[in-house]
Design a protein around this motif. Structure first.
Motif, PDB file in Angstrom:
ATOM      1  N   PRO A  25       0.801  -1.239   0.000  1.00 11.68           N
ATOM      2  CA  PRO A  25       0.000   0.000   0.000  1.00 11.68           C
ATOM      3  C   PRO A  25       0.833   1.288   0.000  1.00 11.68           C
ATOM      4  N   VAL A  26       2.132   1.197   0.323  1.00 11.25           N
ATOM      5  CA  VAL A  26       2.938   2.419   0.413  1.00 11.25           C
ATOM      6  C   VAL A  26       3.029   3.120  -0.945  1.00 11.25           C
ATOM      7  N   PHE A  27       3.280   2.345  -1.997  1.00  9.95           N
ATOM      8  CA  PHE A  27       3.466   2.908  -3.336  1.00  9.95           C
ATOM      9  C   PHE A  27       2.565   2.290  -4.387  1.00  9.95           C
ATOM     10  N   GLY A  28       2.087   1.100  -4.120  1.00  3.22           N
ATOM     11  CA  GLY A  28       1.338   0.366  -5.134  1.00  3.22           C
ATOM     12  C   GLY A  28       2.290  -0.374  -6.062  1.00  3.22           C
ATOM     13  N   LEU A  29       1.751  -1.332  -6.802  1.00  2.99           N
ATOM     14  CA  LEU A  29       2.583  -2.223  -7.626  1.00  2.99           C
ATOM     15  C   LEU A  29       3.224  -1.533  -8.835  1.00  2.99           C
ATOM     16  N   PRO A  30       2.452  -0.783  -9.661  1.00  4.38           N
ATOM     17  CA  PRO A  30       3.094  -0.186 -10.849  1.00  4.38           C
ATOM     18  C   PRO A  30       4.204   0.796 -10.494  1.00  4.38           C
ATOM     19  N   ASN A  31       4.002   1.621  -9.482  1.00  2.17           N
ATOM     20  CA  ASN A  31       5.054   2.566  -9.083  1.00  2.17           C
ATOM     21  C   ASN A  31       6.302   1.834  -8.614  1.00  2.17           C
ATOM     22  N   THR A  32       6.107   0.727  -7.917  1.00  2.00           N
ATOM     23  CA  THR A  32       7.243  -0.046  -7.430  1.00  2.00           C
ATOM     24  C   THR A  32       8.078  -0.571  -8.599  1.00  2.00           C
ATOM     25  N   VAL A  33       7.391  -1.067  -9.629  1.00  2.00           N
ATOM     26  CA  VAL A  33       8.112  -1.557 -10.818  1.00  2.00           C
ATOM     27  C   VAL A  33       8.930  -0.421 -11.431  1.00  2.00           C
ATOM     28  N   GLN A  34       8.312   0.762 -11.533  1.00  2.00           N
ATOM     29  CA  GLN A  34       9.002   1.921 -12.120  1.00  2.00           C
ATOM     30  C   GLN A  34      10.242   2.301 -11.309  1.00  2.00           C
ATOM     31  N   ILE A  35      10.051   2.395 -10.008  1.00  2.00           N
ATOM     32  CA  ILE A  35      11.156   2.819  -9.129  1.00  2.00           C
ATOM     33  C   ILE A  35      12.315   1.832  -9.194  1.00  2.00           C
ATOM     34  N   VAL A  36      11.987   0.556  -9.075  1.00  2.00           N
ATOM     35  CA  VAL A  36      13.054  -0.450  -9.031  1.00  2.00           C
ATOM     36  C   VAL A  36      13.753  -0.564 -10.387  1.00  2.00           C
ATOM     37  N   SER A  37      12.992  -0.490 -11.504  1.00  2.00           N
ATOM     38  CA  SER A  37      13.693  -0.569 -12.802  1.00  2.00           C
ATOM     39  C   SER A  37      14.586   0.634 -13.026  1.00  2.00           C
ATOM     40  N   THR A  38      14.100   1.817 -12.646  1.00  2.00           N
ATOM     41  CA  THR A  38      14.915   3.018 -12.836  1.00  2.00           C
ATOM     42  C   THR A  38      16.220   2.926 -12.044  1.00  2.00           C
ATOM     43  N   LEU A  39      16.104   2.529 -10.778  1.00  2.00           N
ATOM     44  CA  LEU A  39      17.302   2.425  -9.945  1.00  2.00           C
ATOM     45  C   LEU A  39      18.246   1.346 -10.478  1.00  2.00           C
ATOM     46  N   ALA A  40      17.680   0.216 -10.909  1.00  2.00           N
ATOM     47  CA  ALA A  40      18.522  -0.867 -11.423  1.00  2.00           C
ATOM     48  C   ALA A  40      19.296  -0.392 -12.652  1.00  2.00           C
ATOM     49  N   ARG A  41      18.632   0.378 -13.513  1.00  2.00           N
ATOM     50  CA  ARG A  41      19.317   0.920 -14.694  1.00  2.00           C
ATOM     51  C   ARG A  41      20.434   1.867 -14.279  1.00  2.00           C
ATOM     52  N   ASN A  42      20.139   2.709 -13.293  1.00  2.00           N
ATOM     53  CA  ASN A  42      21.147   3.671 -12.836  1.00  2.00           C
ATOM     54  C   ASN A  42      22.365   2.984 -12.224  1.00  2.00           C
TER      55      ASN A  42
END
Ligand SMILES: [Zn+2]
Length: 298
Positions: A57-74
């Motif tokens: 519930p903190v961020f929801g599933l789609p936002n989590t995917v976005q955040i983690v993929s962005t950081l992984a790319r960085n």
């Protein structure tokens, strides 16, 4: 690297072949995800970032995917993003639709037949997106939610521990990619050092071909953890250590500020502590400098 998110198979396959384990750390926000990945990148370690039902519930599933993929790319590292402990097939479906490359369906508290049936349906669903599935047989309980925990917070009643023959059957008929088993650990803070059932683990590892997962490892002696890795554990879940670091840091900040603190300053401090927790687990599990095992295959 085109696709920064990888499945459990890509992370645990090499770990199984080489005999080490990979830490699966629970994130609840961008700061946790960042601290976990920064530490893994620094140690050249494969890493699994998990989101559980409490954190969803903190961020929801789609936002989590976005955040983690962005950081992984960085960070230029492949990361396995994994939904932890879902007891809700609809939530698993939503996670797969949002782009989670890996999920856990946990029907371990239900009768084995129901566990098999639901897990099988989730495996079928996950295959459509190429995602991997973890399930659990036996029951790694929560001491605060059961009267069966002993004084050490260990849950050793025979009904909770994984039966090796049942695990073999379960893995075979469900087609899961990883299997969480119960060998005497419990979720959350354990006041003592419960004894783990090493013989049971060895027997399960002998019978079950897929990588084995240990939940509830907080508070375990690092030597015990190394021993279970030697006996076949390939994924170790870490959540409570990160929560503890947060609670301690905030309590200290509150005390030092006499009831007030700047959240930004406290967050910077807690990120350092989270990273320290991750470094420590990576060292214990032996996954440092193993990143090449995955990247060489991508
Ligand atoms: Zn768990």
């Amino acid at each position: 690297m085109n696709e920064p998110l990888v499945t459990l198979r890509e992370v645990l396959g090499p770990a199984d072949a080489q005999g080490y384990a990979v830490g699966a750390f629970t994130m609840c926000n961008a700061e946790t995800a960042d601290a976990i990945m920064a530490a893994a990148a620094e140690d050249n370690s494969p890493v699994i970032v998990m989101l559980g039902p409490k954190e969803e519930p903190v961020f929801g599933l789609p936002n989590t995917v976005q955040i983690v993929s962005t950081l992984a790319r960085n960070y230029h590292i492949p990361v396995c993003l994994h939904l932890d402990h879902s007891r809700d097939p609809a939530q698993v479906q939503a996670a797969l639709a949002a782009g989670f490359p890996s999920v856990m369906i946990d029907y371990s508290a239900r009768p084995d037949e129901e566990n098999i049936q639901v897990t099988r349906s989730i495996v079928e669903l996950a295959r459509k997106t190429g995602a991997t599935v973890e399930a659990e047989i036996g029951y790694v309980g929560f001491p605060e939610a059961t009267t069966e925990a002993d004084n050490n917070g260990s849950i050793r009643s025979e009904s909770h521990l994984t039966d090796p023959a049942a695990a073999e059957h379960f893995a075979h008929v469900t087609g899961v990619d990883a299997l969480a088993i119960s060998i005497g650990t419990a979720h959350g803070r354990s006041p003592g050092l419960p004894m783990l059932d090493f013989d049971r683990l060895a027997e399960i590892h002998r019978r079950v071909a897929v990588p084995l997962v240990l939940h509830g490892a907080t508070g375990r002696d690092p030597d015990q953890v190394r021993q279970v890795v030697q006996l076949g554990i390939r994924k170790v879940n870490v959540a409570t250590d990160l929560a503890r670091a947060f609670a301690d840091t905030m309590a200290e900040a509150l005390e030092a500020g006499e009831g007030f603190f700047w959240h930004a300053e406290a967050l910077v401090r807690v990120k350092q502590r989270w990273a320290a927790v991750v470094h420590r687990w990576i060292e214990t599990l032996g996954s440092n400098d193993r990143l090449v095992d995955i990247t060489s295959r991508l």
